[in-house]
Design an enzyme around this catalytic site. Structure first.
Site, PDB file in Angstrom:
ATOM      1  N   ARG A  24       0.841  -1.212   0.000  1.00  0.00           N
ATOM      2  CA  ARG A  24       0.000   0.000   0.000  1.00  0.00           C
ATOM      3  C   ARG A  24       0.871   1.255   0.000  1.00  0.00           C
ATOM      4  NH1 ARG A  24      -2.076   3.622   3.597  1.00  0.00           N
ATOM      5  NH2 ARG A  24      -4.259   4.237   3.329  1.00  0.00           N
ATOM      6  N   ASP A 135      11.467 -13.811  10.664  1.00  0.00           N
ATOM      7  CA  ASP A 135      12.648 -14.339  11.372  1.00  0.00           C
ATOM      8  C   ASP A 135      13.575 -13.275  11.973  1.00  0.00           C
ATOM      9  OD1 ASP A 135      11.739 -16.809  10.749  1.00  0.00           O
ATOM     10  OD2 ASP A 135      13.413 -17.388   9.454  1.00  0.00           O
ATOM     11  N   ARG A 170       1.961 -29.293  34.248  1.00  0.00           N
ATOM     12  CA  ARG A 170       2.779 -29.840  33.151  1.00  0.00           C
ATOM     13  C   ARG A 170       3.760 -28.810  32.606  1.00  0.00           C
ATOM     14  NH1 ARG A 170      -2.285 -32.118  29.831  1.00  0.00           N
ATOM     15  NH2 ARG A 170      -2.283 -34.246  30.620  1.00  0.00           N
ATOM     16  N   ARG A 256       4.444 -31.694  27.629  1.00  0.00           N
ATOM     17  CA  ARG A 256       3.803 -31.778  26.320  1.00  0.00           C
ATOM     18  C   ARG A 256       4.589 -30.889  25.350  1.00  0.00           C
ATOM     19  NH1 ARG A 256       1.495 -35.337  28.453  1.00  0.00           N
ATOM     20  NH2 ARG A 256      -0.748 -35.723  28.618  1.00  0.00           N
TER      21      ARG A 256
END
Ligand code: F6P
Length: 321
Positions: A24, A135, A170, A256
């Site tokens: 734009r 990144d 956890r 997890r």
């Protein structure tokens, strides 16, 4: 200095939130400066396939708040060949395009350089790079377009993981993007209160991770996809026997794995990325109008500048204390 009549813009490599604000800004500012602006679809692939069309004021309505890129993007193997680049050059010559601005990462910069450098380039027009990649791995700029949004997206997701981790007692190993550079992982790690951040630039210390897991019930451990141990699944495999060894009746550490993946690339760009993209776009157009070529726009200590070259080099991260 050559009178510029017509420029082309494109987005290339992995998409990054804020690329639409770049499009734009380039179109609107270019038109205001009295030049014609052409859009190239799918980066270098579209340049070879001649997917190039004129853009008007209205072409870029209602895109500033959207993720992705309205011009689409691609990674082109054909552009790495001389034949591909020559085909692309003939397309730009046929349309009498004087200059090309590309928003992308290190690979996209290398493409611009091979296309238009004075030694063995195949195109005589001016080229300017604008850093667009989540990144944040481009040397010479403190920030790239898309990094801020990607970090915020990851942090929001990890806040949710923390809730469920806390509820179950956890630990979570969370993989974020970053093939060669740990900038996303570091920023996300600090902002989400992680107890360990594994990045490609440093050796991952398994004993330190085990020690932190011993201390608390629900750690967040961040790993960049390019870490030398591999990603989150590999780290989990490495940790398993260590955790079994410290398991007691009272302390049974469970964990997890969550891979955030491409979720980090999509979504509404943050205001910061939109402003950065707009300012970089106008700087790139000005660079073209003042006769510059083979340069990259950057931001250093808050100042937008044009003193970087189109070199393909991953930046060195500054590791916070
Ligand atoms: O744009 C950079 C990046 O998001 C890297 O962090 C990641 O490794 C890669 O792109 C993924 O690429 P692709 O979308 O081609 O799978």
């Amino acid at each position: 200095m050559q009178q510029i009549k017509r420029i082309a813009i494109m987005t290339s490599g992995g998409d990054a939130p804020g690329m639409n604000a770049f499009i734009r800004g380039s179109v609107r500012y270019g038109l205001e400066k009295g030049i014609e602006v052409y859009g190239i679809e799918e980066g270098y692939k579209g340049l070879i396939n001649n997917d190039i069309y004129p853009m008007e004021f209205d072409s870029v309505c209602d895109i500033i708040h959207k993720g992705g890129t309205m011009l689409k993007t691609a990674r082109s193997k054909e552009f790495m060949t001389l034949e591909g680049r020559e085909k692309a050059a003939r397309n730009l010559e046929a349309l009498e395009i004087d200059a090309l601005i590309c928003c992308g990462g290190n690979g996209s910069y290398a493409g611009l350089y091979s296309f238009a450098n004075p030694e063995d380039g195949v195109w005589k027009g001016q080229v300017i790079g604008v850093p667009g990649t989540i990144d944040n791995d481009i040397r010479g700029t403190d920030f790239t377009i898309g990094f801020d949004t990607a970090v915020n997206t990851a942090v929001e997701a990890i806040d949710r993981l923390r809730d469920t981790g806390d509820a179950h007692g956890r630990h979570f190993i969370v993989e974020v993007m970053g093939r060669h550079c740990g900038d996303i992982a570091l920023a996300v790690g600090i902002a989400s209160g992680a107890t360990y951040v594994a990045i490609p630039e440093t050796k991952t210390d398994i004993d330190a991770i085990v020690a932190t897991i011993k201390k608390t019930g629900h750690d967040i451990i961040i790993i960049a996809e390019g870490d030398e141990v591999g990603g989150a699944n590999q780290l989990a495999e490495i940790l398993k026997p260590h955790l079994e060894a410290i398991t007691t009746e009272e302390n049974n550490p469970e964990f997890r794995v969550c891979i955030l993946g491409h979720i980090q690339r999509g979504g509404r760009p943050s205001a910061r990325d939109r402003v950065l993209a707009h300012e970089m776009a106008t700087t790139a157009v000005d660079a073209i109008l003042t006769g510059k070529s083979l340069k990259a726009v950057s931001i250093k200590s808050g100042q937008i500048s044009l003193d970087s070259d189109l070199v393909e080099k991953t930046k060195q991260v500054k590791i916070p204390a």
